[in-house]
Design an enzyme around this catalytic site. Sequence first.
Site, short mmCIF file in Angstrom:
data_model
loop_
_atom_site.label_atom_id
_atom_site.label_comp_id
_atom_site.label_asym_id
_atom_site.label_seq_id
_atom_site.Cartn_x
_atom_site.Cartn_y
_atom_site.Cartn_z
N LYS A 9 7.11 8.60 17.86
CA LYS A 9 8.09 7.54 18.06
C LYS A 9 8.33 7.29 19.56
CE LYS A 9 10.26 8.50 13.61
NZ LYS A 9 11.25 9.36 12.91
N SER A 20 8.63 2.12 -3.22
CA SER A 20 9.30 1.65 -4.44
C SER A 20 10.60 0.92 -4.10
CB SER A 20 9.54 2.81 -5.42
OG SER A 20 10.24 3.85 -4.81
N LEU A 55 0.86 -1.18 0.00
CA LEU A 55 0.00 0.00 0.00
C LEU A 55 0.90 1.23 0.00
CD1 LEU A 55 -2.57 -1.12 2.74
CD2 LEU A 55 -2.61 -1.56 0.28
N GLY A 56 0.97 1.90 -1.14
CA GLY A 56 1.83 3.07 -1.25
C GLY A 56 3.07 2.74 -2.05
N ALA A 69 -0.91 -0.63 -4.31
CA ALA A 69 -1.99 0.37 -4.35
C ALA A 69 -1.39 1.77 -4.39
CB ALA A 69 -2.87 0.21 -3.11
N LYS A 94 4.21 5.44 12.07
CA LYS A 94 4.37 5.84 13.48
C LYS A 94 3.18 6.65 13.98
CE LYS A 94 7.10 7.67 11.02
NZ LYS A 94 8.18 8.11 10.18
N GLU A 103 8.87 -2.41 12.71
CA GLU A 103 10.25 -2.00 13.00
C GLU A 103 10.60 -0.67 12.34
OE1 GLU A 103 13.02 -3.88 14.84
OE2 GLU A 103 13.42 -1.74 14.71
N ASP A 113 6.77 14.28 14.99
CA ASP A 113 7.29 12.99 14.53
C ASP A 113 8.00 12.26 15.67
OD1 ASP A 113 8.34 11.21 12.15
OD2 ASP A 113 10.12 11.77 13.28
#
Lengths: 440, 440
Positions: free
Chosen positions: A210, A22, A15-16, A49, A110, A134, A206
């Site tokens: 985490k 990529s 997904l993505g 997707a 996250k 992970e 961010d």
Amino acid sequence: MTGTPSSAPLRVALLGCGVVGSSVARLLTEHGDDFAARVGRPLEVVGIAVRRPGRDRSASGVDPDLFTTDAAGLVTRADIVVEVIGGIEPARGLILSAMAHGASVVTANKALLAEDGPTLYAAAQEHEVDLYYEAAVAGAIPLLRPLRESLAGDDVRKVIGIVNGTTNYVLDKMDTTGAGFDDAVAQAQALGYAEADPTADVEGFDAAAKAAILASLAFHTRVSGEHVHREGISDVTAADVAAAREMDCVVKLLAICEKVDGEDGAPGVSVRVHPAMIPRSHPLAGVREAFNAVFVDADAAGQLMFYGKGAGGDPTASAILGDVVAVARHRVGGGRGPGESTYADLPILTMGQALTRYHLSLDVHDRPGVLAQVATAFADHGVSIETVRQQTEDGPGERGASLVVVTHTATDAALSATVDALAALPVVRSVRSVMRVEGE
Amino acid sequence: MTGTPSSAPLRVALLGCGVVGSSVARLLTEHGDDFAARVGRPLEVVGIAVRRPGRDRSASGVDPDLFTTDAAGLVTRADIVVEVIGGIEPARGLILSAMAHGASVVTANKALLAEDGPTLYAAAQEHEVDLYYEAAVAGAIPLLRPLRESLAGDDVRKVIGIVNGTTNYVLDKMDTTGAGFDDAVAQAQALGYAEADPTADVEGFDAAAKAAILASLAFHTRVSGEHVHREGISDVTAADVAAAREMDCVVKLLAICEKVDGEDGAPGVSVRVHPAMIPRSHPLAGVREAFNAVFVDADAAGQLMFYGKGAGGDPTASAILGDVVAVARHRVGGGRGPGESTYADLPILTMGQALTRYHLSLDVHDRPGVLAQVATAFADHGVSIETVRQQTEDGPGERGASLVVVTHTATDAALSATVDALAALPVVRSVRSVMRVEGE
């Protein structure tokens, strides 16, 4: 590993397909034989997707027939779903649907884990599938598996992490070049280390997500993003960095997860993200540029450090693919990874209850009795002073002095109240810099 | 985690009760509630096999009724056997018997794994039990699990480890105090960092066993201790350390596991333990005293480093107990950890085929044409020189000069042959120091 009769490929849905997606697709394809050998069955990418199927992705080397806009359909026909969309929706709905259809999930999300991890864990438990993540913290660095598994027989006392590469790059530039915050951010943007809108990084969002994930794992306690006290680095000035340098310290944005004894003697958990000075001799001080590192202090193991790349397509893909192999091995050999562990259920302390140390830099009038008044303000709040340095400054107007104070450990509430009291003293002209200090 | 109907305790048998064993026993007892919560069933120590049951172990706090000299009987009545006896026998026989009786095994026995790991793996496979050994390399540092699992989706290129605390302590003292080898070993012995007979450590046997284990995991290839080229540090002189210092380098005993392309272009594995100079800017250079650290370079992840305590009762127990929790979770929830992975089956290169760099320090006669002769010896063996520094030295007798050469990468065979050729040149009075160089 116990083989199963079936040797049919395990179906992997992605997904993505941005930078990370990529990389995942390319590495899965390029190293197909290795994955088959390591898992015991081949892995086959059955679909990717994407939102914009028409976009040119020929550079990624991925078979264009794999792209689909039907993410909802894709997750129903996979054994393993890798989610690298990010954000809350549609990621959450797709992950829950994937699990309901029997797929194990590997995610780097996250934000979702920090906001709603328990919902995902509960779904994994209900549907007896794996949930691995992970890559969600510190990119390529194997960190969550060590916390969840290697240290499962130990008692973790503290986790201090540099878990955001953008802010580390900015603070490193401020330290090494003397640049101000805005200039350093502009440099980071020019080099691709910071987004056009750097808010999520520089304001600590961010890192806070985490920190919540790390604290949950370290302390077997449910910690979500809203529990994390968060301060970013946008108020860190060149003067703060210079003050740190004078103390032989460096300023880092730290994610700190700590088990401490509260006022009643019962343990609680402090989870916070804020800039802090750490001594240059501390292992985290040498973490340069956009690298990440996490320092762990455990009762039996002592001090550990994990260091590596915290972001980027391939590094993040490395972590994701390690998880893909793990959940794929479970498909082949049976079993599942550890689920959510919240048995300790420790109370989350407020920032005021956290135990910290402060570095203060004050401009004061150069008159008799100033030091006595300042020292009294500390004593009134029960705060012990570790070091104090006074220096007379000749400047325009009235002669002044600067006073640099480093405290011993106290509650953040007491330290904060001390700063307020100092600022209100007539002899104090201004509080030039206030920063917490971490590391012995 | 899927619960089983049974809530009876899992039976843990401990083989050995030295420094590590008594830490394991104490922590299992002290944190019994945590283990029960993390595993899903209580863990109960059912016996501790010792050779001398009469010895006073009251300080360990372990129930004296648990001690037994009947190790062979003990392993038949346990779900999990922890082996911390060390050495080949009786450890191997007991582990094999434990597995044959259905127990999973956690061991810290690097010597046994390096000598006969495949036999243990095969037994674990046959009896469908777990074999875990995180504590065998780098003590408390979570390292084998990251290699076996976190990096299972990546392609590891190189592992460089400081995996022996004794030799790191000795070399660190030589670097920081200028001490010679013998004095530094005596210091290490006085502080308990070195055994009375330090051979296993200083001659690199301990590090070589660990290198074999690391290379096996990193490269999915069977590597045993006999495959490892081994040189210890007993020939490292104060002059070598001083020469390193002049190059802004430090001497470390390194365990190096590297995937390289052989002369035919096909990949092979070089596994070696030897002292080497590394630049002070390298992350491993800052590893002081008896600490361990392992640097991993993987294709997608890039550079990673793991740092912590490599020995000691509690740190080693931390690693063992993490493994105990893992194998216990498998007992409760089903599944097993990854078994031996040898599918890549890469050829093991000889030391002569390894690609290295040399630092040489030569005493030469101070005559015209000396540098040309020396340079020709390098060229004759196809070795490129990276830097050369010549210095005239006034001393008693004929005026001489010293020549310090650092080479580019070449095969160790070519470099070694170059040194022999140099030593035979009439213009070379002596080869003062030869040491390999690692790290960019």
